[in-house]
Structure formats: structure tokens, C-alpha cells
Design a protein around this motif. Sequence first.
Motif, PDB file in Angstrom:
ATOM      1  N   LEU A  94       0.886  -1.245   0.179  1.00  0.00           N
ATOM      2  CA  LEU A  94       0.010   0.065  -0.173  1.00  0.00           C
ATOM      3  C   LEU A  94       0.797   1.107  -0.018  1.00  0.00           C
ATOM      4  O   LEU A  94       1.995   1.320   0.573  1.00  0.00           O
ATOM      5  CB  LEU A  94      -0.921   0.065   1.178  1.00  0.00           C
ATOM      6  CG  LEU A  94      -2.022  -1.159   1.216  1.00  0.00           C
ATOM      7  CD1 LEU A  94      -2.566  -1.045   2.519  1.00  0.00           C
ATOM      8  CD2 LEU A  94      -3.120  -1.228   0.178  1.00  0.00           C
ATOM      9  N   PHE A  95       0.249   2.324  -0.454  1.00  0.00           N
ATOM     10  CA  PHE A  95       0.861   3.564  -0.406  1.00  0.00           C
ATOM     11  C   PHE A  95      -0.106   4.679  -0.059  1.00  0.00           C
ATOM     12  O   PHE A  95      -1.242   4.378  -0.221  1.00  0.00           O
ATOM     13  CB  PHE A  95       1.520   4.225  -1.896  1.00  0.00           C
ATOM     14  CG  PHE A  95       0.466   4.161  -2.857  1.00  0.00           C
ATOM     15  CD1 PHE A  95      -0.058   5.580  -3.093  1.00  0.00           C
ATOM     16  CD2 PHE A  95      -0.057   3.453  -3.768  1.00  0.00           C
ATOM     17  CE1 PHE A  95      -0.891   5.962  -4.184  1.00  0.00           C
ATOM     18  CE2 PHE A  95      -1.054   3.723  -4.688  1.00  0.00           C
ATOM     19  CZ  PHE A  95      -1.491   4.768  -4.877  1.00  0.00           C
ATOM     20  N   ALA A  96       0.248   5.757   0.555  1.00  0.00           N
ATOM     21  CA  ALA A  96      -0.415   6.643   0.998  1.00  0.00           C
ATOM     22  C   ALA A  96       0.082   8.160   0.846  1.00  0.00           C
ATOM     23  O   ALA A  96       1.252   8.203   0.560  1.00  0.00           O
ATOM     24  CB  ALA A  96      -0.542   6.500   2.479  1.00  0.00           C
ATOM     25  N   VAL A  97      -0.795   9.043   0.833  1.00  0.00           N
ATOM     26  CA  VAL A  97      -0.483  10.493   0.729  1.00  0.00           C
ATOM     27  C   VAL A  97      -1.117  11.221   2.257  1.00  0.00           C
ATOM     28  O   VAL A  97      -2.262  11.110   2.465  1.00  0.00           O
ATOM     29  CB  VAL A  97      -1.002  11.182  -0.619  1.00  0.00           C
ATOM     30  CG1 VAL A  97      -0.957  12.782  -0.409  1.00  0.00           C
ATOM     31  CG2 VAL A  97      -0.646  10.692  -1.711  1.00  0.00           C
ATOM     32  N   ILE A  98      -0.189  11.547   2.801  1.00  0.00           N
ATOM     33  CA  ILE A  98      -0.423  12.141   4.173  1.00  0.00           C
ATOM     34  C   ILE A  98       0.024  13.625   4.125  1.00  0.00           C
ATOM     35  O   ILE A  98       0.810  14.169   3.379  1.00  0.00           O
ATOM     36  CB  ILE A  98       0.234  11.451   5.382  1.00  0.00           C
ATOM     37  CG1 ILE A  98       1.709  11.632   5.081  1.00  0.00           C
ATOM     38  CG2 ILE A  98      -0.150  10.090   5.346  1.00  0.00           C
ATOM     39  CD1 ILE A  98       2.634  11.091   6.276  1.00  0.00           C
ATOM     40  N   TYR A 105       3.265  14.280   1.831  1.00  0.00           N
ATOM     41  CA  TYR A 105       4.066  13.371   1.535  1.00  0.00           C
ATOM     42  C   TYR A 105       3.386  11.992   1.098  1.00  0.00           C
ATOM     43  O   TYR A 105       2.244  11.608   1.625  1.00  0.00           O
ATOM     44  CB  TYR A 105       5.072  12.928   2.835  1.00  0.00           C
ATOM     45  CG  TYR A 105       5.707  14.151   3.526  1.00  0.00           C
ATOM     46  CD1 TYR A 105       6.945  14.305   3.137  1.00  0.00           C
ATOM     47  CD2 TYR A 105       5.033  14.727   4.558  1.00  0.00           C
ATOM     48  CE1 TYR A 105       7.637  15.516   3.799  1.00  0.00           C
ATOM     49  CE2 TYR A 105       5.592  15.676   5.141  1.00  0.00           C
ATOM     50  CZ  TYR A 105       7.307  15.958   4.996  1.00  0.00           C
ATOM     51  OH  TYR A 105       7.629  16.952   5.515  1.00  0.00           O
ATOM     52  N   LYS A 106       3.894  11.571   0.021  1.00  0.00           N
ATOM     53  CA  LYS A 106       3.648  10.288  -0.527  1.00  0.00           C
ATOM     54  C   LYS A 106       4.653   9.163   0.033  1.00  0.00           C
ATOM     55  O   LYS A 106       5.829   9.323  -0.046  1.00  0.00           O
ATOM     56  CB  LYS A 106       3.766  10.167  -2.066  1.00  0.00           C
ATOM     57  CG  LYS A 106       3.333   8.830  -2.902  1.00  0.00           C
ATOM     58  CD  LYS A 106       3.574   8.800  -4.048  1.00  0.00           C
ATOM     59  CE  LYS A 106       3.309   7.521  -4.617  1.00  0.00           C
ATOM     60  NZ  LYS A 106       3.444   7.182  -6.273  1.00  0.00           N
ATOM     61  N   ILE A 107       3.950   8.179   0.763  1.00  0.00           N
ATOM     62  CA  ILE A 107       4.916   7.170   1.529  1.00  0.00           C
ATOM     63  C   ILE A 107       4.174   5.811   1.043  1.00  0.00           C
ATOM     64  O   ILE A 107       3.051   5.407   0.850  1.00  0.00           O
ATOM     65  CB  ILE A 107       4.697   7.539   3.093  1.00  0.00           C
ATOM     66  CG1 ILE A 107       3.055   7.430   3.334  1.00  0.00           C
ATOM     67  CG2 ILE A 107       4.967   8.706   3.276  1.00  0.00           C
ATOM     68  CD1 ILE A 107       2.953   7.585   5.048  1.00  0.00           C
ATOM     69  N   THR A 108       5.373   4.934   1.594  1.00  0.00           N
ATOM     70  CA  THR A 108       4.813   3.642   1.546  1.00  0.00           C
ATOM     71  C   THR A 108       5.660   2.951   2.739  1.00  0.00           C
ATOM     72  O   THR A 108       6.093   3.658   3.646  1.00  0.00           O
ATOM     73  CB  THR A 108       5.472   2.698   0.342  1.00  0.00           C
ATOM     74  OG1 THR A 108       6.913   2.970   0.483  1.00  0.00           O
ATOM     75  CG2 THR A 108       4.849   3.157  -0.897  1.00  0.00           C
ATOM     76  N   GLU A 109       5.436   1.591   3.242  1.00  0.00           N
ATOM     77  CA  GLU A 109       6.021   1.035   4.298  1.00  0.00           C
ATOM     78  C   GLU A 109       7.521   1.059   4.219  1.00  0.00           C
ATOM     79  O   GLU A 109       8.013   0.963   3.177  1.00  0.00           O
ATOM     80  CB  GLU A 109       5.584  -0.678   4.653  1.00  0.00           C
ATOM     81  CG  GLU A 109       4.334  -0.607   4.783  1.00  0.00           C
ATOM     82  CD  GLU A 109       3.562  -2.061   4.939  1.00  0.00           C
ATOM     83  OE1 GLU A 109       4.439  -2.728   5.098  1.00  0.00           O
ATOM     84  OE2 GLU A 109       2.441  -2.198   5.300  1.00  0.00           O
ATOM     85  N   SER A 110       8.209   1.381   5.335  1.00  0.00           N
ATOM     86  CA  SER A 110       9.597   1.325   5.490  1.00  0.00           C
ATOM     87  C   SER A 110      10.259   2.340   5.050  1.00  0.00           C
ATOM     88  O   SER A 110      11.554   2.654   4.798  1.00  0.00           O
ATOM     89  CB  SER A 110      10.374  -0.088   4.987  1.00  0.00           C
ATOM     90  OG  SER A 110       9.880  -1.086   5.437  1.00  0.00           O
TER      91      SER A 110
END
Length: 216
Positions: A94-98, A105-110
Motif C-alpha cells: 500500500l501507498f498513501a498521501v499524508i 508526503y507520498k509514503i509506503t512502508e519502511s
Amino acid sequence: MATLTSFTRLFNFAANTCIRRILPATAYKQYYPALKLWEVQVAGHRTRYRLPWFNEPPSIQEEVPEPNEEKEKAAADVFNEINRQVATNSTGRLFAVIRLCGIQYKITESDIIVVEGNWPPQPGDQIRLEKVLLVGSTDFTLIGRPLLNRELVSIDATVIQKTLSHTITRFRMKKRKQFRRMNFYKVYRTMVRINSITINADIDKKKEVEGLDRIY
């Protein structure tokens, strides 16, 4: 002479008062047009100029389209497929925008993100990022309006380090003014590691009371 002037002013005041009480307002203004200068002017409605590339605002009497059974069935199929992937843990990475400290920020795990500014959390603190604008995978994307419900998506992170940035040089000059200034400074930076991005519940189920316990 002074007594005659005072008597004239008093007579004019008494006459004006009597005329104002006897005659209607329109006739009084007709005899004394200078009083129109003291009238309160009410500003009228001013039509704003609208740029040609902006769309016209929708009418209040705009018709609402009737629900379509085919579209509702297709949406139900999509919801069921997404819920199946979430239940079987087959969504992939999964990816997310927070939104964090005013920056998206566009983030993924780790992932490791750098937050500028003197941020209160200390190294080793476990935090949960609740301002989630978007969560997606290879097959679907959940978009918030503007934020997703914090009970639907949870993002856990850890503060790993708080340091100062490299030395930043600020140079200012005004030509032909003999003005030159050079400053050196550093800014606070906090490094955050994203531990997990999890979808906790079915996406088509709404809570009875949603979003009232928190003001973002």
C-alpha cells in the motif's frame, strides 16, 4: 443687529420644524432639495465580471440524476472485491498521501521522511499519522474528501532521529547600492520511519457517528 440675526435663525428653525411635521416627506424634500445630500445611500448589487474560462455556477433548480441500478451494482461489486482483498491480505504494498506539518508526503512502508522544524516528538516515540488524504494499491485507490476516516486507515510511524541540517548560505545583494549581506544558518529536522499502512475495516460501511470526535 445681533439680536435680529438670532431672532431670524430661531424663526427659520421653528418654520422648518412646522413644515416638516405638516407636509409629507416628498413635498418637504421638493422645497428643500439640499436635504437630499444627507440621505443614506444604499449600495446596490454589483455584478462581478466572470472570466471566460470559468464555468457558470450551477442553477439551484438543477435536476438530480435518478439512481441507476446498473451503476449501483457495479459499485457494489467493486466494494466487495476491495473488501475481499483487505480481508485476505492480498492488496500488495500500500501507498498513501499524508499531510504532516503543513506538507504533503507520498509514503509506503519502511520509508523514511524528513520533517523540517522543531517538532515535539522525541527519538523513539511511536506516533500515528491521522491526516491521510489518499490510500491506494495496485488495483484500487481510496480518496478522502478531504481526509479519510481515521478508523478506516491507520499509519504507524517511529521518530528515529532529530538533527540539524547542513549549513545553509543566504546571500543578498542590491546592485548599484553597495548592499551585500551573507548569513549562515541551520534548521531543525526530524527523521520519521513509516512502520505500517493498514486498512482496518470494510470501506463501504459507515460509522454511526463519524468525524465528530476530532477536528483536523
